[in-house]
Design a protein around this motif. Structure first.
Motif, short mmCIF file in Angstrom:
data_model
loop_
_atom_site.label_atom_id
_atom_site.label_comp_id
_atom_site.label_asym_id
_atom_site.label_seq_id
_atom_site.Cartn_x
_atom_site.Cartn_y
_atom_site.Cartn_z
N LEU A 62 0.91 -1.13 0.49
CA LEU A 62 0.15 0.04 -0.04
C LEU A 62 0.65 1.25 0.27
CD1 LEU A 62 -3.10 -1.47 2.73
CD2 LEU A 62 -2.87 -1.07 -0.29
N PHE A 63 1.97 1.06 0.75
CA PHE A 63 2.65 2.54 1.13
C PHE A 63 3.65 2.08 0.35
CE2 PHE A 63 -0.34 2.01 4.52
CZ PHE A 63 -1.01 3.06 4.31
N MET A 64 4.55 1.06 0.02
CA MET A 64 6.55 1.42 -0.02
C MET A 64 6.45 0.79 -1.58
SD MET A 64 7.22 -0.29 3.24
CE MET A 64 9.92 0.39 3.13
N HIS A 65 6.02 0.07 -1.93
CA HIS A 65 6.01 -0.22 -3.95
C HIS A 65 5.87 0.13 -4.37
CE1 HIS A 65 6.71 -3.99 -7.16
NE2 HIS A 65 7.91 -3.31 -6.10
N ALA A 66 6.00 1.12 -5.48
CA ALA A 66 5.75 1.99 -6.69
C ALA A 66 4.78 1.36 -7.11
CB ALA A 66 7.02 2.42 -7.10
N LYS A 67 5.00 0.42 -7.89
CA LYS A 67 3.40 -0.14 -9.00
C LYS A 67 2.35 -0.63 -8.55
CE LYS A 67 6.11 -2.85 -12.28
NZ LYS A 67 6.46 -3.79 -13.06
N GLU A 68 2.16 -0.80 -6.91
CA GLU A 68 0.80 -1.46 -6.54
C GLU A 68 0.37 0.32 -5.80
OE1 GLU A 68 3.01 -3.04 -5.65
OE2 GLU A 68 2.51 -4.84 -7.26
N SER A 69 1.29 1.58 -4.63
CA SER A 69 1.27 2.08 -4.45
C SER A 69 0.31 3.39 -5.27
CB SER A 69 1.96 2.58 -2.98
OG SER A 69 3.06 3.00 -3.98
N GLN A 70 0.66 3.30 -5.46
CA GLN A 70 0.95 4.33 -7.03
C GLN A 70 -0.40 3.95 -7.72
OE1 GLN A 70 3.72 4.80 -10.17
NE2 GLN A 70 5.63 6.16 -8.64
N ALA A 71 -0.75 2.77 -7.72
CA ALA A 71 -1.97 2.59 -8.58
C ALA A 71 -2.62 2.47 -7.95
CB ALA A 71 -1.84 1.05 -8.65
N LEU A 72 -2.82 2.28 -6.16
CA LEU A 72 -4.09 2.30 -5.36
C LEU A 72 -4.14 3.84 -4.82
CD1 LEU A 72 -2.67 -0.66 -3.86
CD2 LEU A 72 -4.65 -1.00 -4.83
N GLY A 73 -3.23 4.57 -4.84
CA GLY A 73 -3.30 5.93 -4.27
C GLY A 73 -3.35 6.23 -3.04
N ILE A 74 -3.50 5.47 -2.16
CA ILE A 74 -4.47 5.24 -0.38
C ILE A 74 -2.25 6.39 -0.24
CG2 ILE A 74 -4.22 3.96 1.47
CD1 ILE A 74 -5.16 1.85 -0.13
N SER A 75 -1.11 6.20 -0.72
CA SER A 75 -0.21 6.40 -0.11
C SER A 75 -0.58 8.14 0.02
CB SER A 75 1.12 5.72 -0.26
OG SER A 75 2.11 7.07 -0.37
N GLN A 76 -1.15 8.75 -1.99
CA GLN A 76 -1.70 9.82 -1.91
C GLN A 76 -2.19 10.56 -1.50
OE1 GLN A 76 0.52 10.97 -5.03
NE2 GLN A 76 -0.28 13.30 -4.12
N PHE A 77 -2.62 9.85 -0.78
CA PHE A 77 -4.15 10.61 0.27
C PHE A 77 -3.91 10.55 1.16
CE2 PHE A 77 -7.75 9.63 2.58
CZ PHE A 77 -8.64 11.04 2.03
N ILE A 78 -3.05 9.81 1.67
CA ILE A 78 -2.91 9.79 3.39
C ILE A 78 -1.72 10.88 3.42
CG2 ILE A 78 -1.93 8.68 5.26
CD1 ILE A 78 -3.80 6.23 4.64
N PHE A 79 -0.90 10.19 2.75
CA PHE A 79 0.82 11.43 3.23
C PHE A 79 0.81 12.22 1.89
CE2 PHE A 79 1.42 6.80 4.54
CZ PHE A 79 1.05 7.27 5.95
N GLY A 80 0.35 12.11 0.88
CA GLY A 80 0.71 13.29 0.10
C GLY A 80 1.66 12.81 -1.29
N LYS A 81 1.90 11.78 -1.55
CA LYS A 81 3.16 11.35 -2.17
C LYS A 81 3.25 9.77 -1.86
CE LYS A 81 6.66 10.98 1.76
NZ LYS A 81 8.08 11.30 2.09
N PRO A 82 3.38 9.19 -3.48
CA PRO A 82 2.61 8.23 -4.17
C PRO A 82 3.23 7.00 -3.29
CG PRO A 82 4.12 9.63 -5.86
CD PRO A 82 3.85 10.28 -4.44
N VAL A 83 5.38 7.26 -2.58
CA VAL A 83 5.70 6.59 -2.24
C VAL A 83 5.83 7.21 -0.93
CG1 VAL A 83 6.12 4.66 -3.50
CG2 VAL A 83 7.33 6.41 -3.70
N LEU A 84 5.66 6.22 0.37
CA LEU A 84 6.16 6.49 1.54
C LEU A 84 7.63 6.43 1.60
CD1 LEU A 84 5.25 6.94 3.96
CD2 LEU A 84 5.40 4.74 5.21
N PHE A 85 8.54 6.26 0.99
CA PHE A 85 10.31 5.97 1.10
C PHE A 85 10.88 6.27 -0.85
CE2 PHE A 85 9.26 3.43 4.80
CZ PHE A 85 9.25 4.74 5.83
N ASP A 86 11.20 7.64 -1.31
CA ASP A 86 10.93 7.44 -3.02
C ASP A 86 12.62 7.36 -2.86
OD1 ASP A 86 11.83 10.28 -1.90
OD2 ASP A 86 10.44 10.93 -2.64
N LYS A 87 13.50 7.27 -2.27
CA LYS A 87 14.57 6.85 -2.21
C LYS A 87 15.36 5.22 -2.02
CE LYS A 87 20.01 8.22 0.07
NZ LYS A 87 20.21 6.53 0.01
N MET A 88 16.39 5.85 -3.86
CA MET A 88 16.04 4.19 -4.00
C MET A 88 16.84 2.87 -2.90
SD MET A 88 15.41 2.98 -7.65
CE MET A 88 16.73 1.93 -7.52
#
Lengths: 34, 523
Positions: free
Chosen positions: B459-485
């Protein structure tokens, strides 16, 4: 060998080959068998 | 090939399935018959059923398309499928599972875990996880089969999906695991034979041998699209650039996620309890390994080599010629293979889908019927009837999910389910076999933490799913919680499985309870 120069790919094919050899030998030895 | 001949082939296939399903129905009079095929299945049937259940249309269509995109690096998954999925699974997990399962009189994987730890909570939780997570996996396999029927028969997708689900429902609900395994053996045999033909005809079509084709494919590395090269694609006969997003996706999601996740697949573990001795498992190692090689080894190689065919015929690589990963193999079969083989290959895809789906539906049905409803119910009930109801319910859920799936989702959906199973079940399952000191509390919390960590990462870390689901964007305002590789491209299982292992080890070590108080004595 076999047109594959990347060691990562070559190793994968080699391990697949060894795995089949193991399975065949193990299966034959233990066919009727702590 | 005209529709009449195609119809005849499918009719003969369906009559064979009906006969085998009916044979299973006639022999399924007790719970043990319906849930464990009576516990005395022939080793050939067991091994081919295990392989055919493991190798679905997801492996052939989904991962075949992935191989066309990623190249021969996917052969590492073939190695893990054989070594971990057969050798380790049968010899280190299967032998003990069979013996302990018989002693505990366990009929399902959740029941095996529950009785091993003498805990109904574990059985109910495991059953619930299977029933919640498996419909996604079943839906992607169902979609794979329906898409193929749609393309070959040129009929409406909705009709294809409905008929496909209906046929499987009929023999799973009636025949139980015996019907499932009998039909699996037929389907696995069809898969094996057509894969051998596919390999031979592929090299004949492109007019090259194995080595020559590999050299040609290596020379095509310059054809890799710039956007893929930028994220690590180095060509179809090379591994991706180490540490690149392409490498992380291939290694952590597609290879490790599926390669390790196989050990804790409920529908596969139950196969170990269907044979009456270790002799059958010894024989199954040989049959299973050869089967996996002939299916995944061939389709992953053919997928990569299909780039040569598309370059020869259309002047562009597979992903540019077809666009949708899930349609590369069907298009390749249609364009490169003789007409009669397209019909046979259609049976192969149907077989691969049906053999996996039937086991998934059976596992989901037994999870909700036997492991959740019957375990929580205080009344004595007719277990087989409840299980049959559970199977029907599971089929309807999977059918509905099919309508929510996007394109190129088949391989990813499979990897997600395998990862969730590994993180949730693998530590508790391994410890039930090899670490007698493990407490029920440790096992339950390991399962809860593994499942929760998997969901959190999805829901919050793996970009493929978290971006598609949008829950991280809704709660934290960004598509993934940690954007560092590498966090956005690291498979959830790489995070959740170590957490699950850590929990079971730490809780067991700090527990004062002795194993004897918590676990059923197995000796």
């Amino acid at each position: 060998m076999f047109g594959i120069s990347d060691p990562g790919i070559y190793m994968a094919y080699l391990l697949v080959f060894l795995c089949v050899i193991f399975a065949v030998v193990y299966g034959i030895i233990n066919w009727n068998k702590e | 090939m005209n529709t009449f001949v195609l119809g005849l082939i499918v009719l003969a296939y369906l009559i064979s399935l009906t006969y085998l399903g009916f044979k299973g129905y006639k022999k399924s009079s007790t719970d043990k018959d319906y849930l464990l095929a009576g516990g005395e299945i022939h080793p050939f049937v067991m091994a081919v059923s295990y392989g055919a259940t493991f190798i679905s249309s997801s492996a052939i269509i989904g991962f075949g398309g992935v191989a066309a995109n990623f190249g021969m690096g996917l052969i590492w998954l073939t190695f893990l499928n054989m070594f971990v999925g057969v050798v380790v699974a049968f010899l280190f997990f299967g032998r003990k599972t069979r013996r302990i399962g018989h002693k505990l009189n366990a009929h399902t994987f959740p029941e095996f875990l529950g009785k091993s730890y003498n805990s109904k909570a574990i059985q109910v939780f495991a059953g619930a996880v299977i029933f919640i997570a498996m419909p996604l996996y079943a839906a992607v396999v169902l979609k794979g089969g329906a898409v193929f029927i749609e393309k070959i028969f040129e009929i409406d997708y909705n009709i294809a999906l409905f008929l496909f689900a209906l046929v499987i429902a009929a023999y799973v609900i009636a025949g139980g695991l015996r019907g499932v395994m009998y039909t699996d053996a037929l389907q696995g045999t069809i898969m094996f034979a057509s894969m051998i033909f596919l390999l031979i005809w592929t090299y004949k079509t492109i007019g090259m041998g194995f080595g020559e084709a590999n050299i040609h494919l290596s020379e095509m590395a310059s054809e890799v699209p710039d956007k893929l090269r930028a994220i690590g694609h180095m060509g179809w006969t090379s591994m991706p650039k180490a540490g690149s997003p392409w490498w992380y996706t291939l290694v952590t999601s597609l290879i490790l996620g599926v390669g390790i996740g196989v050990l804790a697949q409920p529908q596969l573990v139950v196969r170990f309890m269907t044979v009456k001795s270790t002799k059958e498992l010894n024989r199954a190692v040989l049959i299973g390994c050869v089967f996996i090689l002939a299916t995944t080894g061939i389709i992953f190689t053919v997928g990569a080599v299909s780039n040569i065919f598309f370059m020869q015929t259309e002047g562009q690589i597979a992903i540019n010629a077809v666009k949708d990963l899930d349609k590369i193999i069907p298009e390749y079969i249609k364009a490169a293979m003789p007409g009669w083989f397209a019909a046979i290959f259609m049976l192969t895809i149907l077989s691969a889908s049906m053999s996996t789906l039937s086991s998934q539906f059976h596992a989901m049905g037994t999870s909700i019927g036997r492991d959740v409803v019957s375990t929580l119910s205080k009344k004595q009930r007719n277990n087989t009837r409840i299980t049959r109801g559970g199977v029907a319910f599971a089929i309807i859920i999977s059918y509905i999910i099919c309508y929510t799936l996007s394109i190129s989702v088949i391989a990813r959906g499979t990897a997600i389910f395998f990862g969730i199973c590994a993180a949730t079940f693998l530590p508790a399952y391994f410890c039930s076999l090899y670490w007698k000191r493990t407490t029920a509390k440790a096992a339950l919390w390991s399962m809860i933490s593994g499942f929760s960590a998997s969901l959190f990462a999805l829901l919050f870390m793996h970009a493929k799913e978290s971006q598609a689901l949008g829950i991280s964007q809704f709660i934290f305002g960004k598509p993934v919680l940690f954007d560092k590789m590498p966090w956005p491209v690291l498979d959830p299982m790489i995070i959740s499985l170590p957490i699950s292992i850590l929990v079971i080890v730490v809780l067991t070590l700090i527990s004062n309870d002795s194993a004897a108080k918590n676990k059923t004595v197995l000796a």
